[in-house]
Motif scaffolding. Structure first.
Motif, short mmCIF file in Angstrom:
data_model
loop_
_atom_site.label_atom_id
_atom_site.label_comp_id
_atom_site.label_asym_id
_atom_site.label_seq_id
_atom_site.Cartn_x
_atom_site.Cartn_y
_atom_site.Cartn_z
N ASP A 150 -9.53 10.60 4.53
CA ASP A 150 -8.12 10.29 4.76
C ASP A 150 -7.46 11.32 5.67
N SER A 204 -6.84 9.11 -3.75
CA SER A 204 -7.02 7.89 -4.53
C SER A 204 -5.85 7.70 -5.48
N THR A 205 -5.36 6.47 -5.54
CA THR A 205 -4.29 6.14 -6.50
C THR A 205 -4.84 5.29 -7.64
N THR A 206 -6.13 5.37 -7.87
CA THR A 206 -6.74 4.68 -9.02
C THR A 206 -6.06 5.12 -10.31
N TYR A 260 -0.18 4.42 -2.05
CA TYR A 260 -1.28 5.15 -1.45
C TYR A 260 -0.82 5.95 -0.24
N TYR A 261 -0.01 5.35 0.63
CA TYR A 261 0.47 6.05 1.82
C TYR A 261 1.35 7.25 1.46
N ASN A 290 0.81 -1.22 0.00
CA ASN A 290 0.00 0.00 0.00
C ASN A 290 0.85 1.27 0.00
#
Length: 492
Positions: free
Chosen positions: A144, A157-159, A93-94, A90
């Motif tokens: 978040d 979002s990392t989409t 994202y972090y 992850n």
């Protein structure tokens, strides 16, 4: 679903990350967060903030991610298996979350759920829960970062474009020319008429955040919602732009990869990340009766012996002052060089208490503070000079005395204030209505240590709500109060 949409994502593969590289990046991330945590703890001890910054979820997540990566490396998996596990990290994202945090200010919480619809018997508004448990239902939204002293929510979002296009294709979207008119009509006039289950994940999330923000007002207004999309660019693909339009239709700010500003270093960002209530103070400060008393109390200005006939509250305040000085640590830094005013009602209440309980030194400070009685003709420079002789603590440079006194005129001001004012007037009582309504009507920050009344005002504002362009009263709440030391004869 057509082959053309699916084919547009075939080359969008970032590949498997290197475990050693992930560990080094995660170590940097973890070290920065630890710097932030140390700074927060230090700040909270010094500033006596009346609430705690909720950083534990963030700290735990980052620590666990580093442990996962280090365990992965020590397991000595075959390269292919190691890459498979690394893909599940992850870290991306972090990293995006922490970068967004460093571009923000006044951080209050991380990875927190807020509800927009509670079950019967539970509070309707201003409810929240930590990550996990029942908060994973459809009546909550994950935030978040709670920033700007609670007035801004940030979702990251990392989409990727690849993921988004596949999701759209699965739902039947097409990217040929025949579908252009369909996409032009994709954003309805009222997004709440649509079924969320028919939307891609980031649109669902945007709608959840919008509902939760309305149900959890801060100072009478829904928090501003910012959605950061670190791997989606606007203006490149019409399918992506259609999704972005759907997100913006709910009233949130959408920040795409090609719109994200530069991220400062942790050293540069750190002062802004800490909660600093002085940033939001008005130029002139409205001082309520509790702060007037704290400013003149002997407890605030020097060492006080604890006598056997002192009330328990006074004893506790003397002991607290021995550990942490109220004036130099809390009140003086907040007041600084701000001009100060107070209401006639607050001044009269202070004088009643002074005439009943004050020592000679406290009486003198009261007269100096308001330039009243035998001090009314004194020059400000003379007032400051004598004020300093009555204190062990130096006052701030450009400390402005005396405090000017004005009548509150509540009856004539009440009609100019939002509707919530009339509803809370009776419950607040004459004195507190005069103090807080005066500051509200004049657009002044009211300094107070009256926690119960401040919370009462906040509850009324959030229950009744405010119209666009309206704002609630701004209260700077001091974590400590000080009573007058009391002349001989006051008993337990």
């Amino acid at each position: 679903m057509t082959d053309s949409l699916a084919s547009s994502v075939q080359a969008m593969d970032l590949g498997a990350p290197d475990v050693d590289d992930l560990i080094e990046r995660c170590k940097t991330l973890h070290e920065e967060v630890e710097q932030y945590v140390i700074a927060v703890d230090t700040s909270q001890r010094q500033a006596k903030i009346p609430f705690q910054v909720e950083y534990r979820t963030l700290r735990s997540d980052f620590k666990n991610e580093l442990a996962f990566l280090q365990k992965l490396k020590s397991a000595n998996h075959p390269p292919e298996k190691a890459r498979h596990y690394a893909v599940s990290s992850n870290l991306l994202y972090y990293e995006a979350l922490w970068a967004a945090a460093k571009r923000s200010s006044g951080l209050l919480a991380f990875r927190k759920y807020f509800y927009w619809n509670r079950q019967k018997g539970q509070a309707k508004n201003a409810t929240s829960s930590y990550k996990g448990g029942v908060s994973k239902g459809k009546t909550s939204a994950l935030v978040d970062i709670v920033a700007a002293d609670g007035m801004e929510w940030i979702r990251v979002s990392t989409t990727s474009e690849k993921r988004l296009l596949f999701d759209l294709a699965k739902m039947g979207w097409q990217n040929d020319s025949d579908s252009d008119s369909e996409m032009e009509d994709a954003v309805p006039s009222n997004w709440e008429d649509e079924d969320d289950d028919d939307q891609v994940e980031i649109v669902k999330s945007a709608r959840e955040l919008a509902r939760a923000a309305r149900a959890n007002p801060m100072r009478g207004h829904a928090p501003k919602v910012r959605y950061v999309l670190t791997r989606l660019a606007s203006g490149r693909l019409k399918e992506v732009d259609m999704v972005l339009d759907k997100m913006r239709a709910v009233g949130i700010i959408v920040e795409c990869a090609n719109e994200i500003p530069g991220t400062p270093s942790v050293q540069d960002a750190l002062p802004n990340l800490l909660v600093d209530r002085s940033r939001t103070l008005s130029k002139t400060l409205n001082i309520d009766c509790t702060i007037l008393l704290a400013l003149i109390s002997d407890i605030s200005h020097g060492e006080c012996e604890i006598l056997d006939w002192y009330p328990g509250e006074v004893r506790a305040q003397i002991l607290e002052e021995q550990k942490e000085k109220l004036l130099p640590t809390h009140l003086y830094p907040a007041i600084a060089s701000h001009p100060m005013v107070t209401t006639q009602e607050a001044a009269e209440q202070m004088n009643v208490i002074v005439d009943t309980l004050a020592t000679d030194a406290e009486k003198r400070r009261a007269n100096l503070l308001l330039a009243q009685r035998d001090c009314q003709d004194m020059a400000p420079t003379d007032i400051l000079k004598e004020w300093q002789t009555l204190s062990d603590h130096p006052s701030p440079p450009s400390f402005q005395l005396p405090i000017r006194v004005f009548p509150a005129h509540v009856s004539s001001r009440i009609d100019t204030l939002p509707a919530a004012a009339k509803k809370m007037q009776t419950e607040l009582g004459e004195l507190n209505a005069a103090i807080f309504f005066y500051g509200w009507a004049e657009g002044l920050t009211t300094l107070s240590s009256n926690r119960a009344r401040a919370k009462q005002i906040e509850r009324f504002i959030n229950e009744v709500g405010l119209k666009d362009g309206q704002s609630g009263p701004h209260v700077w709440l001091c974590g400590e109060s000080r009573s007058l030391i009391a002349k001989c004869g006051r008993r337990k």
